[in-house]
Design a protein around this motif. Structure first.
Motif, PDB file in Angstrom:
ATOM      1  N   VAL A   1     -18.007 -10.321   7.797  1.00  0.00           N
ATOM      2  CA  VAL A   1     -18.106 -12.119   7.768  1.00  0.00           C
ATOM      3  C   VAL A   1     -19.601 -12.501   8.485  1.00  0.00           C
ATOM      4  CG1 VAL A   1     -17.879 -13.574   5.941  1.00  0.00           C
ATOM      5  CG2 VAL A   1     -15.807 -11.911   5.971  1.00  0.00           C
ATOM      6  N   SER A   2     -20.232 -13.328   7.355  1.00  0.00           N
ATOM      7  CA  SER A   2     -20.859 -14.143   7.892  1.00  0.00           C
ATOM      8  C   SER A   2     -20.677 -15.130   8.917  1.00  0.00           C
ATOM      9  CB  SER A   2     -22.666 -14.386   7.673  1.00  0.00           C
ATOM     10  OG  SER A   2     -22.351 -15.129   6.168  1.00  0.00           O
ATOM     11  N   THR A   3     -21.075 -15.705  10.215  1.00  0.00           N
ATOM     12  CA  THR A   3     -20.523 -16.912  10.530  1.00  0.00           C
ATOM     13  C   THR A   3     -21.813 -18.116   9.874  1.00  0.00           C
ATOM     14  OG1 THR A   3     -21.461 -16.156  12.425  1.00  0.00           O
ATOM     15  CG2 THR A   3     -19.446 -15.392  12.215  1.00  0.00           C
ATOM     16  N   ILE A   4     -20.871 -19.028  10.244  1.00  0.00           N
ATOM     17  CA  ILE A   4     -22.180 -20.284  10.580  1.00  0.00           C
ATOM     18  C   ILE A   4     -21.906 -20.839  11.768  1.00  0.00           C
ATOM     19  CG2 ILE A   4     -21.559 -20.497   7.440  1.00  0.00           C
ATOM     20  CD1 ILE A   4     -19.427 -22.630   8.844  1.00  0.00           C
TER      21      ILE A   4
ATOM     22  N   THR B   1     -25.307 -24.442   4.899  1.00  0.00           N
ATOM     23  CA  THR B   1     -24.764 -23.114   4.722  1.00  0.00           C
ATOM     24  C   THR B   1     -25.094 -23.189   3.374  1.00  0.00           C
ATOM     25  OG1 THR B   1     -23.452 -22.482   6.327  1.00  0.00           O
ATOM     26  CG2 THR B   1     -23.273 -21.269   4.604  1.00  0.00           C
TER      27      THR B   1
ATOM     28  N   THR C   1     -22.662 -17.326   2.364  1.00  0.00           N
ATOM     29  CA  THR C   1     -22.226 -16.446   3.406  1.00  0.00           C
ATOM     30  C   THR C   1     -22.104 -14.808   3.174  1.00  0.00           C
ATOM     31  OG1 THR C   1     -21.283 -18.053   2.831  1.00  0.00           O
ATOM     32  CG2 THR C   1     -20.005 -15.952   3.940  1.00  0.00           C
TER      33      THR C   1
ATOM     34  N   TRP D   1     -21.208 -11.364   3.568  1.00  0.00           N
ATOM     35  CA  TRP D   1     -19.634  -9.925   3.623  1.00  0.00           C
ATOM     36  C   TRP D   1     -19.178  -8.858   3.530  1.00  0.00           C
ATOM     37  CZ3 TRP D   1     -16.715  -8.784  -0.413  1.00  0.00           C
ATOM     38  CH2 TRP D   1     -17.344  -9.591  -1.954  1.00  0.00           C
TER      39      TRP D   1
ATOM     40  N   ASN E   1     -25.678 -16.349  14.862  1.00  0.00           N
ATOM     41  CA  ASN E   1     -25.434 -16.566  13.061  1.00  0.00           C
ATOM     42  C   ASN E   1     -25.572 -14.484  12.888  1.00  0.00           C
ATOM     43  OD1 ASN E   1     -25.030 -16.946  10.562  1.00  0.00           O
ATOM     44  ND2 ASN E   1     -27.178 -16.789   9.547  1.00  0.00           N
TER      45      ASN E   1
ATOM     46  N   TYR F   1     -22.173 -11.400  12.875  1.00  0.00           N
ATOM     47  CA  TYR F   1     -20.791 -10.598  12.012  1.00  0.00           C
ATOM     48  C   TYR F   1     -20.183 -10.856  12.963  1.00  0.00           C
ATOM     49  CZ  TYR F   1     -23.915 -10.004   7.986  1.00  0.00           C
ATOM     50  OH  TYR F   1     -24.885 -11.042   7.172  1.00  0.00           O
TER      51      TYR F   1
END
Length: 195
Positions: free
Chosen positions: A32-35, A41, A44, A46, A192, A194
């Motif tokens: 999952v991508s982070t913020i 944002t 997202t 994933w 930014n 995963y």
């Protein structure tokens, strides 16, 4: 009586472990991508072992299955194979364990049941090693990419997967509200990635 109770408890624990390993295979959020470091944002990203997806700020998800098994990265192929092997071995281990229990009437004599129970234990250990290796391989790849400053794809966040979200259609057409910087990202990225 205590021996039978311990066999049943061990069988239930091993079956629950097999069910938990089986439930991780179709789980969506393996990556999952982070913020981290972003204020706004808009999407997202994933992925799991079978597809990659993007969810925009309105909650609409667009997913794309991996088109070919041979076009995948090696670690995804290895992780898929190890997880499927773990589920298969766990299934056969549970059948062997059922036949090897002393409280069941199938499996033959006590000596034969002991051999079947020992085989079930070995199969369960192999199943656990396969699932542990598959998950560790995937996590190692994500962690390595996250901390690699030269790995650019993590910072673009699946920019080239062709998601059909509103965001990607706006970035493809500058006149529709997007700008050219969105299709050609600059090199000023923070972490930014995963995880």
């Amino acid at each position: 009586m205590a021996n039978t109770a311990s066999e049943i408890i061990a069988f239930m624990v091993s079956i629950s472990g097999w069910v938990l390993v089986s439930s991780t295979l179709p789980t969506d959020y393996w990556k999952v991508s982070t913020i981290d470091g972003t204020v706004i944002t808009t999407a997202t990203y994933w992925a799991n072992l079978w597809k990659t997806c993007v969810t925009d700020s309105t909650g609409v998800s667009n997913c794309k299955d991996f088109p070919s098994m041979l076009a995948l990265d090696g670690y995804i192929q290895a992780c898929r194979g190890l997880m499927i092997a773990a589920v298969s071995l766990g299934f056969f281990g549970s059948i062997f364990a059922l036949f090897g229990m002393k409280c069941t009437k199938v499996g033959g004599s006590d000596k034969a049941k002991a051999k079947i129970a020992c085989l079930a234990g070995i199969v369960f250990i192999l199943s656990g090693l396969c699932s542990m290796t598959g998950c560790s391989l995937y996590a190692n790849k994500i962690t390595t990419e996250f901390f690699d400053p030269l790995y650019v794809e993590q910072k673009m966040g699946y920019a080239y997967n062709g998601a059909t979200s509103v965001m990607s259609s706006r970035t493809k057409h500058p006149g529709a509200g997007g700008d050219l910087k969105a299709t050609n990202p600059s090199k000023q990225f923070d972490k930014n990635a995963y995880v």
